[in-house]
Design a protein around this motif. Structure first.
Motif, PDB file in Angstrom:
ATOM      1  N   GLY A 208       0.979  -0.834  -7.040  1.00  0.00           N
ATOM      2  CA  GLY A 208       1.016  -2.096  -6.629  1.00  0.00           C
ATOM      3  C   GLY A 208       0.231  -2.306  -5.383  1.00  0.00           C
ATOM      4  O   GLY A 208      -0.455  -3.600  -5.165  1.00  0.00           O
ATOM      5  N   LEU A 209       0.176  -1.433  -4.385  1.00  0.00           N
ATOM      6  CA  LEU A 209      -0.404  -1.719  -3.016  1.00  0.00           C
ATOM      7  C   LEU A 209      -2.095  -1.552  -3.341  1.00  0.00           C
ATOM      8  O   LEU A 209      -2.803  -1.601  -2.274  1.00  0.00           O
ATOM      9  N   LYS A 210      -2.364  -1.007  -4.566  1.00  0.00           N
ATOM     10  CA  LYS A 210      -3.840  -1.055  -4.943  1.00  0.00           C
ATOM     11  C   LYS A 210      -4.798   0.048  -3.952  1.00  0.00           C
ATOM     12  O   LYS A 210      -5.725   0.558  -4.890  1.00  0.00           O
ATOM     13  N   ALA A 211      -4.785   0.233  -2.899  1.00  0.00           N
ATOM     14  CA  ALA A 211      -5.367   1.145  -2.096  1.00  0.00           C
ATOM     15  C   ALA A 211      -4.974   1.881  -1.015  1.00  0.00           C
ATOM     16  O   ALA A 211      -4.111   1.185  -0.358  1.00  0.00           O
ATOM     17  N   PRO A 212      -5.282   3.024  -0.531  1.00  0.00           N
ATOM     18  CA  PRO A 212      -4.622   3.782   0.413  1.00  0.00           C
ATOM     19  C   PRO A 212      -4.788   2.893   1.859  1.00  0.00           C
ATOM     20  O   PRO A 212      -3.663   3.047   2.460  1.00  0.00           O
ATOM     21  N   GLU A 213      -5.790   2.223   2.047  1.00  0.00           N
ATOM     22  CA  GLU A 213      -6.042   1.489   3.483  1.00  0.00           C
ATOM     23  C   GLU A 213      -5.025   0.513   3.735  1.00  0.00           C
ATOM     24  O   GLU A 213      -4.652  -0.012   4.580  1.00  0.00           O
ATOM     25  N   ASN A 214      -4.314  -0.020   2.347  1.00  0.00           N
ATOM     26  CA  ASN A 214      -3.537  -1.146   2.425  1.00  0.00           C
ATOM     27  C   ASN A 214      -1.890  -0.529   2.989  1.00  0.00           C
ATOM     28  O   ASN A 214      -0.976  -1.466   3.175  1.00  0.00           O
ATOM     29  N   TRP A 215      -1.772   0.605   3.034  1.00  0.00           N
ATOM     30  CA  TRP A 215      -0.496   1.239   3.781  1.00  0.00           C
ATOM     31  C   TRP A 215      -0.174   0.766   5.075  1.00  0.00           C
ATOM     32  O   TRP A 215       0.875   0.785   5.588  1.00  0.00           O
ATOM     33  N   LYS A 216      -1.519   0.316   5.943  1.00  0.00           N
ATOM     34  CA  LYS A 216      -1.211  -0.174   7.196  1.00  0.00           C
ATOM     35  C   LYS A 216      -0.235  -0.966   7.308  1.00  0.00           C
ATOM     36  O   LYS A 216       0.540  -1.045   8.250  1.00  0.00           O
ATOM     37  N   MET A 217      -0.240  -2.031   6.292  1.00  0.00           N
ATOM     38  CA  MET A 217       1.042  -3.192   6.290  1.00  0.00           C
ATOM     39  C   MET A 217       2.216  -2.426   6.240  1.00  0.00           C
ATOM     40  O   MET A 217       3.229  -2.962   6.830  1.00  0.00           O
ATOM     41  N   LEU A 218       2.395  -1.373   5.462  1.00  0.00           N
ATOM     42  CA  LEU A 218       3.748  -0.847   5.334  1.00  0.00           C
ATOM     43  C   LEU A 218       4.030  -0.200   6.687  1.00  0.00           C
ATOM     44  O   LEU A 218       5.216  -0.035   6.900  1.00  0.00           O
ATOM     45  N   GLU A 219       3.042   0.588   7.136  1.00  0.00           N
ATOM     46  CA  GLU A 219       3.578   1.308   8.271  1.00  0.00           C
ATOM     47  C   GLU A 219       3.895   0.288   9.688  1.00  0.00           C
ATOM     48  O   GLU A 219       4.726   0.858  10.072  1.00  0.00           O
ATOM     49  N   GLU A 220       3.268  -0.750   9.566  1.00  0.00           N
ATOM     50  CA  GLU A 220       3.639  -1.744  10.589  1.00  0.00           C
ATOM     51  C   GLU A 220       5.116  -2.269  10.400  1.00  0.00           C
ATOM     52  O   GLU A 220       5.905  -2.207  11.041  1.00  0.00           O
ATOM     53  N   LEU A 221       5.513  -2.608   9.087  1.00  0.00           N
ATOM     54  CA  LEU A 221       6.936  -2.709   8.961  1.00  0.00           C
ATOM     55  C   LEU A 221       7.726  -1.634   9.124  1.00  0.00           C
ATOM     56  O   LEU A 221       8.822  -1.984   9.638  1.00  0.00           O
ATOM     57  N   ALA A 222       7.535  -0.483   8.948  1.00  0.00           N
ATOM     58  CA  ALA A 222       8.214   0.705   8.968  1.00  0.00           C
ATOM     59  C   ALA A 222       8.431   0.905  10.460  1.00  0.00           C
ATOM     60  O   ALA A 222       9.563   1.183  11.033  1.00  0.00           O
ATOM     61  N   GLU A 223       7.141   0.609  11.241  1.00  0.00           N
ATOM     62  CA  GLU A 223       7.474   0.756  12.898  1.00  0.00           C
ATOM     63  C   GLU A 223       8.599  -0.313  13.445  1.00  0.00           C
ATOM     64  O   GLU A 223       9.262   0.255  13.982  1.00  0.00           O
ATOM     65  N   VAL A 224       8.266  -1.535  13.006  1.00  0.00           N
ATOM     66  CA  VAL A 224       9.321  -2.307  13.540  1.00  0.00           C
ATOM     67  C   VAL A 224      10.689  -2.005  13.075  1.00  0.00           C
ATOM     68  O   VAL A 224      11.776  -2.422  13.908  1.00  0.00           O
ATOM     69  N   LEU A 225      10.856  -1.335  11.909  1.00  0.00           N
ATOM     70  CA  LEU A 225      12.307  -1.217  11.474  1.00  0.00           C
ATOM     71  C   LEU A 225      12.675   0.150  12.027  1.00  0.00           C
ATOM     72  O   LEU A 225      13.926   0.397  11.703  1.00  0.00           O
ATOM     73  N   GLY A 226      11.735   0.964  12.531  1.00  0.00           N
ATOM     74  CA  GLY A 226      12.305   2.282  12.970  1.00  0.00           C
ATOM     75  C   GLY A 226      12.566   3.122  11.666  1.00  0.00           C
ATOM     76  O   GLY A 226      13.225   3.887  11.581  1.00  0.00           O
ATOM     77  N   ALA A 227      11.763   2.795  10.609  1.00  0.00           N
ATOM     78  CA  ALA A 227      11.805   3.479   9.187  1.00  0.00           C
ATOM     79  C   ALA A 227      10.896   4.487   8.966  1.00  0.00           C
ATOM     80  O   ALA A 227       9.977   4.709   9.470  1.00  0.00           O
ATOM     81  N   GLY A 228      10.939   5.451   8.038  1.00  0.00           N
ATOM     82  CA  GLY A 228      10.171   6.334   7.461  1.00  0.00           C
ATOM     83  C   GLY A 228       9.422   5.726   6.484  1.00  0.00           C
ATOM     84  O   GLY A 228      10.097   4.828   5.832  1.00  0.00           O
ATOM     85  N   THR A 229       8.486   6.363   5.954  1.00  0.00           N
ATOM     86  CA  THR A 229       7.641   5.823   4.714  1.00  0.00           C
ATOM     87  C   THR A 229       7.649   6.786   3.570  1.00  0.00           C
ATOM     88  O   THR A 229       7.842   8.144   3.873  1.00  0.00           O
ATOM     89  N   ALA A 230       7.652   6.156   2.487  1.00  0.00           N
ATOM     90  CA  ALA A 230       7.823   6.921   1.468  1.00  0.00           C
ATOM     91  C   ALA A 230       6.814   6.251   0.377  1.00  0.00           C
ATOM     92  O   ALA A 230       6.044   5.321   0.288  1.00  0.00           O
TER      93      ALA A 230
END
Ligand SMILES: Cc1cc2nc3c(=O)[nH]c(=O)nc-3n(C[C@H](O)[C@H](O)[C@H](O)COP(=O)(O)OP(=O)(O)OC[C@H]3O[C@@H](n4cnc5c(N)ncnc54)[C@H](O)[C@@H]3O)c2cc1C
Length: 321
Positions: A208-230
């Motif tokens: 549903g994120l459509k393209a790899p470049e759109n992961w930036k927004m998930l990485e930003e969320l992960a960073e503020v939460l101190g989360a890992g990405t999957a």
């Protein structure tokens, strides 16, 4: 008689999974009325005494350059010898990557019964009766064994940390181990700053994120939460994300406290790897997406609108507290 626990190290350091395994072993030891011996193999730069906080009465550190990096046959030989030396009839291993390889080898060497994926303490120790994950995490099964010796491997992040402070006696020894059958030549680090199996919070994305470049927004969320990405399988199959991030039946199984699934439909094969999460939040534009049935909290909406707002809200919350 005692309970032995393999106190695994990563580059000479303990991780949460180590303390979790020691806590589990010592709780079992108390039920059995016996002491808990933690075995540390190879170089360790952490204080060995700290294993006492989780109930290890004794810490046996087998030093020696041959054990500084994980090699299954050498580790199995060293660990089996320590279990025999301690006269133990139970060995506890965390079901980490290395633990999954080690546990069957040690159980063969000791002629012990092996029960993997344990999610609770045994409800009985004679015979051993324990609850374990089954059907790729979609269910549970109780296993009962009357074998004289057991190797139990526990689901990392599935039991939780249990402290039981005691003063640990540390014993250090060298041990000759046979030449390795395989050798580590090089190490390629997976991307991402937080290793998935230990992550308390995981932010995960699907097609549903459509393209790899759109992961930036998930990485930003992960960073503020101190989360890992999957990610879901198709995402890694399309090389949008590395395979090390693929979770599910054919990927990694994780048990974080919080799993945030963005643009993932919630196919049964995906759920198989994440259903052990304590809280699941699903963000999906389709209100009929199957993932909502497994969610604790659901947001029906466009990920491209919801995720930046969520990141901004977490940032605002953090700066206000
Ligand atoms: C043997 C086997 C093993 C498998 N193993 C795994 C596994 O380990 N892990 C795994 O993940 N899959 C696995 N699969 C694949 C699995 O069946 C699914 O095909 C896969 O999980 C679907 O990935 P997805 O949810 O990312 O994509 P899709 O099914 O395409 O779902 C995309 C979702 O994104 C939503 N969406 C679209 N646009 C937006 C938007 N703008 N905002 C918010 N939401 C949006 C859609 O509504 C949809 O629900 C396996 C399949 C098989 C047959």
């Amino acid at each position: 008689m005692s309970v032995v626990v393999f106190a695994e190290t990563w580059e000479g350091r303990f991780k949460k999974a180590t303390f979790e395994a020691v806590g589990y072993a010592s709780a079992l030891g108390r039920e059995m009325g016996t002491e808990t011996v933690a075995v540390v193999l190879g170089q360790c730069s952490d204080e060995l005494e700290q294993l006492g906080r989780y109930g290890a009465a004794k810490v046996v550190h087998i030093a020696g350059a041959d054990l500084n990096s994980f090699e299954a046959s050498r580790y199995a030989a060293a660990l089996s010898a320590q279990v025999e030396r301690a006269g133990a009839n139970v060995l506890i291993v965390s079901g980490s990557f290395n633990g999954k390889t080690l546990a069957p080898l040690v159980s063969v060497a000791l002629e012990a019964a092996l029960i993997t994926q344990c999610v609770e303490l045994p409800t009985s120790t004679q015979p051993v009766r324990v609850k374990r994950g089954a059907f790729s995490g979609k269910g549970y099964a109780y296993f009962e064994s009357r074998a004289p010796k057991h190797v139990l491997s526990i689901v990392p992040n599935g039991i939780g940390l249990k402290e039981h402070p005691v003063s640990a006696v540390v014993e250090t020894a060298e041990m000759a181990v046979a030449a390795p059958k395989t050798q580590q030549i090089s190490v390629e680090r997976a991307s991402g700053t937080i290793a998935l199996p230990e992550a308390e919070i995981v932010v995960s994305g699907g097609r549903g994120l459509k393209a790899p470049e759109n992961w930036k927004m998930l990485e930003e969320l992960a960073e503020v939460l101190g989360a890992g990405t999957a990610c879901s399988k198709p995402v890694s199959d399309m090389h949008w994300r590395p395979h090390s991030e693929h979770v599910g039946q054919t990927g990694i199984a994780i048990n974080p406290n919080l799993y945030i699934a963005v643009g993932i439909s919630g196919a049964i094969q995906h759920l198989a790897g994440v259903s052990g999460s304590k809280t699941i939040v699903v963000i999906n534009s389709d209100p009929e997406a199957p993932f909502f049935k497994a969610a604790d909290y659901g947001i029906v909406g466009d990920a491209f609108e919801v995720v930046p707002k969520l990141t901004a809200a977490v940032k605002a919350f953090k700066s206000a507290h």
